[in-house]
Motif scaffolding. Structure first.
Motif, PDB file in Angstrom:
ATOM      1  N   LYS A  62      72.217  27.695  25.759  1.00  0.00           N
ATOM      2  CA  LYS A  62      72.486  29.012  25.907  1.00  0.00           C
ATOM      3  C   LYS A  62      71.471  30.009  26.302  1.00  0.00           C
ATOM      4  O   LYS A  62      71.428  30.820  26.864  1.00  0.00           O
ATOM      5  CB  LYS A  62      73.268  29.308  24.740  1.00  0.00           C
ATOM      6  CG  LYS A  62      74.595  29.055  24.372  1.00  0.00           C
ATOM      7  CD  LYS A  62      75.292  29.568  23.293  1.00  0.00           C
ATOM      8  CE  LYS A  62      76.842  28.780  23.032  1.00  0.00           C
ATOM      9  NZ  LYS A  62      77.351  29.439  21.822  1.00  0.00           N
ATOM     10  N   SER A  63      70.336  29.863  25.404  1.00  0.00           N
ATOM     11  CA  SER A  63      69.199  30.814  25.604  1.00  0.00           C
ATOM     12  C   SER A  63      68.653  30.636  27.220  1.00  0.00           C
ATOM     13  O   SER A  63      68.333  31.748  27.751  1.00  0.00           O
ATOM     14  CB  SER A  63      67.955  30.246  24.777  1.00  0.00           C
ATOM     15  OG  SER A  63      66.902  31.058  25.024  1.00  0.00           O
ATOM     16  N   ARG A  64      68.377  29.576  27.491  1.00  0.00           N
ATOM     17  CA  ARG A  64      68.201  29.250  28.987  1.00  0.00           C
ATOM     18  C   ARG A  64      69.080  29.899  29.878  1.00  0.00           C
ATOM     19  O   ARG A  64      68.334  30.406  31.085  1.00  0.00           O
ATOM     20  CB  ARG A  64      67.998  27.734  29.354  1.00  0.00           C
ATOM     21  CG  ARG A  64      66.459  26.904  28.836  1.00  0.00           C
ATOM     22  CD  ARG A  64      66.274  25.828  29.259  1.00  0.00           C
ATOM     23  NE  ARG A  64      67.523  24.868  29.242  1.00  0.00           N
ATOM     24  CZ  ARG A  64      67.729  23.784  28.173  1.00  0.00           C
ATOM     25  NH1 ARG A  64      66.727  23.901  27.082  1.00  0.00           N
ATOM     26  NH2 ARG A  64      68.645  23.118  28.015  1.00  0.00           N
ATOM     27  N   GLU A  65      70.263  29.733  29.860  1.00  0.00           N
ATOM     28  CA  GLU A  65      71.144  30.387  30.371  1.00  0.00           C
ATOM     29  C   GLU A  65      71.063  31.750  30.715  1.00  0.00           C
ATOM     30  O   GLU A  65      71.335  32.323  31.603  1.00  0.00           O
ATOM     31  CB  GLU A  65      72.841  29.972  30.132  1.00  0.00           C
ATOM     32  CG  GLU A  65      73.038  28.374  30.685  1.00  0.00           C
ATOM     33  CD  GLU A  65      74.180  27.989  29.720  1.00  0.00           C
ATOM     34  OE1 GLU A  65      75.108  28.702  29.017  1.00  0.00           O
ATOM     35  OE2 GLU A  65      74.745  26.788  30.089  1.00  0.00           O
ATOM     36  N   ARG A 118      71.564  15.152  10.459  1.00  0.00           N
ATOM     37  CA  ARG A 118      70.479  15.588  11.283  1.00  0.00           C
ATOM     38  C   ARG A 118      70.943  15.374  12.515  1.00  0.00           C
ATOM     39  O   ARG A 118      70.357  16.238  13.204  1.00  0.00           O
ATOM     40  CB  ARG A 118      69.498  14.282  10.767  1.00  0.00           C
ATOM     41  CG  ARG A 118      68.027  14.436  11.422  1.00  0.00           C
ATOM     42  CD  ARG A 118      67.065  13.741  11.010  1.00  0.00           C
ATOM     43  NE  ARG A 118      67.176  12.181  11.234  1.00  0.00           N
ATOM     44  CZ  ARG A 118      67.345  11.329  10.712  1.00  0.00           C
ATOM     45  NH1 ARG A 118      67.606  11.345   9.408  1.00  0.00           N
ATOM     46  NH2 ARG A 118      67.353  10.113  11.036  1.00  0.00           N
ATOM     47  N   LYS A 119      71.732  14.599  12.919  1.00  0.00           N
ATOM     48  CA  LYS A 119      72.158  14.472  14.602  1.00  0.00           C
ATOM     49  C   LYS A 119      73.237  15.691  14.873  1.00  0.00           C
ATOM     50  O   LYS A 119      72.801  16.227  16.096  1.00  0.00           O
ATOM     51  CB  LYS A 119      73.003  13.313  14.881  1.00  0.00           C
ATOM     52  CG  LYS A 119      72.138  12.075  14.830  1.00  0.00           C
ATOM     53  CD  LYS A 119      70.932  12.070  15.846  1.00  0.00           C
ATOM     54  CE  LYS A 119      70.197  10.887  15.881  1.00  0.00           C
ATOM     55  NZ  LYS A 119      69.053  11.043  16.886  1.00  0.00           N
ATOM     56  N   ILE A 120      73.856  16.382  13.801  1.00  0.00           N
ATOM     57  CA  ILE A 120      74.405  17.557  14.051  1.00  0.00           C
ATOM     58  C   ILE A 120      73.513  18.774  14.054  1.00  0.00           C
ATOM     59  O   ILE A 120      73.799  19.414  15.104  1.00  0.00           O
ATOM     60  CB  ILE A 120      75.481  17.674  12.805  1.00  0.00           C
ATOM     61  CG1 ILE A 120      76.665  16.859  12.654  1.00  0.00           C
ATOM     62  CG2 ILE A 120      76.077  19.208  12.764  1.00  0.00           C
ATOM     63  CD1 ILE A 120      77.282  16.837  11.525  1.00  0.00           C
ATOM     64  N   LEU A 121      72.538  18.787  13.372  1.00  0.00           N
ATOM     65  CA  LEU A 121      71.492  19.967  13.305  1.00  0.00           C
ATOM     66  C   LEU A 121      70.937  19.917  14.746  1.00  0.00           C
ATOM     67  O   LEU A 121      70.691  20.707  15.580  1.00  0.00           O
ATOM     68  CB  LEU A 121      70.503  19.824  12.451  1.00  0.00           C
ATOM     69  CG  LEU A 121      71.045  20.210  10.862  1.00  0.00           C
ATOM     70  CD1 LEU A 121      70.183  19.697   9.793  1.00  0.00           C
ATOM     71  CD2 LEU A 121      71.845  21.404  10.999  1.00  0.00           C
ATOM     72  N   GLU A 122      70.445  18.592  15.343  1.00  0.00           N
ATOM     73  CA  GLU A 122      69.742  18.515  16.486  1.00  0.00           C
ATOM     74  C   GLU A 122      70.508  19.101  17.553  1.00  0.00           C
ATOM     75  O   GLU A 122      70.305  19.596  18.756  1.00  0.00           O
ATOM     76  CB  GLU A 122      69.270  17.028  16.684  1.00  0.00           C
ATOM     77  CG  GLU A 122      68.170  16.582  15.698  1.00  0.00           C
ATOM     78  CD  GLU A 122      67.851  14.874  15.920  1.00  0.00           C
ATOM     79  OE1 GLU A 122      68.567  14.407  16.888  1.00  0.00           O
ATOM     80  OE2 GLU A 122      66.994  14.504  15.099  1.00  0.00           O
ATOM     81  N   TYR A 123      72.086  18.812  17.733  1.00  0.00           N
ATOM     82  CA  TYR A 123      72.793  18.708  18.854  1.00  0.00           C
ATOM     83  C   TYR A 123      73.247  20.482  18.726  1.00  0.00           C
ATOM     84  O   TYR A 123      73.083  20.896  19.838  1.00  0.00           O
ATOM     85  CB  TYR A 123      74.291  18.218  18.430  1.00  0.00           C
ATOM     86  CG  TYR A 123      75.341  18.253  19.215  1.00  0.00           C
ATOM     87  CD1 TYR A 123      75.057  18.159  20.943  1.00  0.00           C
ATOM     88  CD2 TYR A 123      76.514  19.125  19.026  1.00  0.00           C
ATOM     89  CE1 TYR A 123      76.170  18.576  21.622  1.00  0.00           C
ATOM     90  CE2 TYR A 123      77.377  19.477  19.941  1.00  0.00           C
ATOM     91  CZ  TYR A 123      77.291  19.020  21.303  1.00  0.00           C
ATOM     92  OH  TYR A 123      78.003  19.418  22.207  1.00  0.00           O
ATOM     93  N   GLU A 124      73.206  21.011  17.651  1.00  0.00           N
ATOM     94  CA  GLU A 124      73.496  22.337  17.422  1.00  0.00           C
ATOM     95  C   GLU A 124      72.391  23.205  17.772  1.00  0.00           C
ATOM     96  O   GLU A 124      72.253  24.214  18.872  1.00  0.00           O
ATOM     97  CB  GLU A 124      73.702  22.798  16.117  1.00  0.00           C
ATOM     98  CG  GLU A 124      74.973  22.542  15.487  1.00  0.00           C
ATOM     99  CD  GLU A 124      75.188  22.838  14.075  1.00  0.00           C
ATOM    100  OE1 GLU A 124      74.130  23.225  13.452  1.00  0.00           O
ATOM    101  OE2 GLU A 124      76.339  22.913  13.690  1.00  0.00           O
ATOM    102  N   GLU A 125      70.939  22.735  17.814  1.00  0.00           N
ATOM    103  CA  GLU A 125      69.825  23.200  18.353  1.00  0.00           C
ATOM    104  C   GLU A 125      69.671  23.126  19.828  1.00  0.00           C
ATOM    105  O   GLU A 125      69.386  24.092  20.324  1.00  0.00           O
ATOM    106  CB  GLU A 125      68.477  22.351  17.622  1.00  0.00           C
ATOM    107  CG  GLU A 125      67.276  23.191  17.597  1.00  0.00           C
ATOM    108  CD  GLU A 125      67.228  24.669  16.906  1.00  0.00           C
ATOM    109  OE1 GLU A 125      66.607  25.543  17.539  1.00  0.00           O
ATOM    110  OE2 GLU A 125      68.037  24.814  15.916  1.00  0.00           O
ATOM    111  N   GLN A 126      70.113  21.900  20.376  1.00  0.00           N
ATOM    112  CA  GLN A 126      70.370  21.863  21.912  1.00  0.00           C
ATOM    113  C   GLN A 126      70.841  22.811  22.556  1.00  0.00           C
ATOM    114  O   GLN A 126      70.698  23.402  23.554  1.00  0.00           O
ATOM    115  CB  GLN A 126      70.595  20.295  22.042  1.00  0.00           C
ATOM    116  CG  GLN A 126      69.409  19.209  21.901  1.00  0.00           C
ATOM    117  CD  GLN A 126      70.164  17.949  21.891  1.00  0.00           C
ATOM    118  OE1 GLN A 126      71.493  17.642  22.093  1.00  0.00           O
ATOM    119  NE2 GLN A 126      69.391  17.125  21.415  1.00  0.00           N
TER     120      GLN A 126
END
Length: 471
Positions: free
Chosen positions: A464-467, A451-459
């Motif tokens: 990247k999207s904001r950049e 779950r923490k891996i998926l949260e980190y990948e989403e972050q």
């Protein structure tokens, strides 16, 4: 935490306890009171996961040896009594029960009767030859009565790691002990027949106590089950955050670590806490929360270990031939021995991230569960950033067998310091056992780490999207 029970904690047991077979986990990279009458034991229903609360409740008492002034710990009460065991099962039980007294009284055999003794709650771990572990949850106290007497230990043997829950069970056992041993049996029988609750759930037991009537006892598992066997408060009370980080760094590279403390409770709580920092990885080498006096030369082993030793044996430990060991004095909050490079093992940026996260809140304002999450979280996040991309580097064959691409895996990291660390970490047994399990299934196991891996990948995606938007 069942195969052939108690192959022992380590190979040393072959000579010290001949009734046990030797067998710590792999060490190469890549642990008479008269009983009330009872019905013959019956088969228990199988609950989800096949887990029951416990296998045995034992009372271990000190009995005078036939010659000399010393005492020998002996099992004086056992529930349940096993009936009609096959030969192999009987031998398995004898090995288990033969080992337990030594760990209930690890202090040695020299005792004197006492009128006062502060009760102690601690635990030990017995490692089977197949690598599974059984945990002994202990409450050591003076029996009820007047005048000088010797302490005894209530010990619950279970395959389940949940220290807080079993500590509450021992409270109930102790309360009944003050009335009569006979009152303990119906409570433990009810517990034995109860289903072990799922994380976050509660089981309620009904228990009758003479002169008090019927009581309802609620036993609740923490919602976050990967931390239910640990309480970080003792570790934080004994050591600074910087020192805890150095212990973590040593454990990650599977070095030899010795904890020294006066109390059995402090030793077992701190060593369990240190091992818990390694989640989602599991310490697979010699692991003895409290080393019995007879096994002190464990500290001379050339293989990795994580052990606790009572302070009274400090001089004996210091005089033992040891190489590259981290010796932690929990009483003084100091390192008596170290390799010297503990501060340089982890990548500097991630090391600072952990220190910053741990320094944000004072432990006094948090409940045990909140504190556990507060301490464990930064270390889990460390592993997410270092190895959370592992699933992308398992190459799958048509037959469903996976093969981990080690070189490509650590080269995928951008930071040179991170690559240098991970290149060492992938050679440890911690990582090897983890990746061997991952190679068995295309679907990563659902759980807290995933779950923490998926949260980190989403972050990272959002970042990247904001950049791109800014550009």
């Amino acid at each position: 935490m069942e195969g052939q029970v108690v192959g022992g904690i380590l190979r040393l047991l072959r000579s010290r306890l001949p009734r046990l077979r030797a067998g710590s986990l792999q060490d190469n990279p890549r642990d008479p009171v008269k009983e009330p009458e009872r019905p013959q034991e019956h088969c228990l229903p199988a609950f989800a996961g096949g887990q029951h609360f416990f296998e045995y409740l034992l009372v271990v008492s000190l009995k005078k040896k036939s010659s000399g002034p010393d005492y020998e710990p002996t099992i004086t009460y056992q529930f349940p009594k096993r009936e009609n065991l096959l030969r192999g099962q009987q031998e398995e039980e004898e090995r288990l029960l033969g080992a337990i007294p030594l760990f209930c009284f690890p202090d040695g055999n020299e005792w004197a009767s006492l009128t006062e003794y502060p009760r102690e709650t601690f635990s030990f771990v017995l490692t089977n030859v197949d690598g599974s572990r059984k945990i002994g949850y202990c409450r050591r106290l003076l029996p009820t009565g007047r005048g000088p007497r010797l302490p005894k230990v209530y010990c619950i043997i279970s395959c389940i790691g949940c220290f807080g829950l079993f500590s509450k069970i021992l409270d109930e056992v102790e309360k009944r002990d003050q009335i009569s041993m006979a009152v303990i049996y119906p409570f433990m029988q009810g517990l034995r027949e109860a289903a072990f609750p799922a994380p976050g759930k509660t089981v309620t037991l009904k228990s009758f106590i003479p002169d008090s009537g019927t009581e309802f006892i609620s036993l609740t598992r923490p919602l976050d089950s990967h931390l239910e066997h640990v309480d970080f408060r003792s570790l934080l009370n004994c050591l600074s955050v910087e020192q805890i980080l150095q212990i973590f760094a040593s454990a990650v590279l599977e070095r030899r670590i010795i904890f020294l403390a006066e109390g059995l409770s402090t030793l077992s709580q701190c060593i369990h806490a240190a091992a818990a920092l390694l989640y989602p990885f599991s310490w697979a080498h010699t692991y003895i929360p409290v080393v019995p006096e007879r096994l002190l030369d464990t500290v001379c082993c050339p293989t990795p270990f994580m052990v606790g030793v009572q302070m009274r044996f400090q001089q004996q430990v210091m005089e033992s031939p040891m190489e590259e060991v981290l010796l932690v004095n929990l009483c003084e909050g100091t390192f008596l021995m170290s390799v010297g490079d503990e501060k340089e093992i982890l990548p500097p940026k991630l090391q600072n991230d952990i220190l910053d996260s741990l320094g944000q809140t004072t432990s006094e304002s948090l409940t045990s569960e909140q504190l556990n999450e507060h301490v464990s979280g930064p270390f889990v996040q460390f592993f997410v950033k270092m190895v959370g991309h592992y699933a992308s580097y398992i190459k799958w064959e048509a037959n469903g067998q996976g093969h981990f691409q080690e070189r490509a895996f650590y080269k995928a990291l951008n930071s040179k310091a991170s690559r240098r660390f991970v290149k060492k970490f992938v050679k440890t047994q911690l990582f090897s056992l983890f990746i061997q399990e991952a190679e068995k299934s295309r679907t990563p196991p659902a759980g807290y780490f995933q779950r923490k891996i998926l949260e980190y990948e989403e972050q990272k995606k959002h970042k990247k999207s904001r950049e791109k938007t800014v550009k």
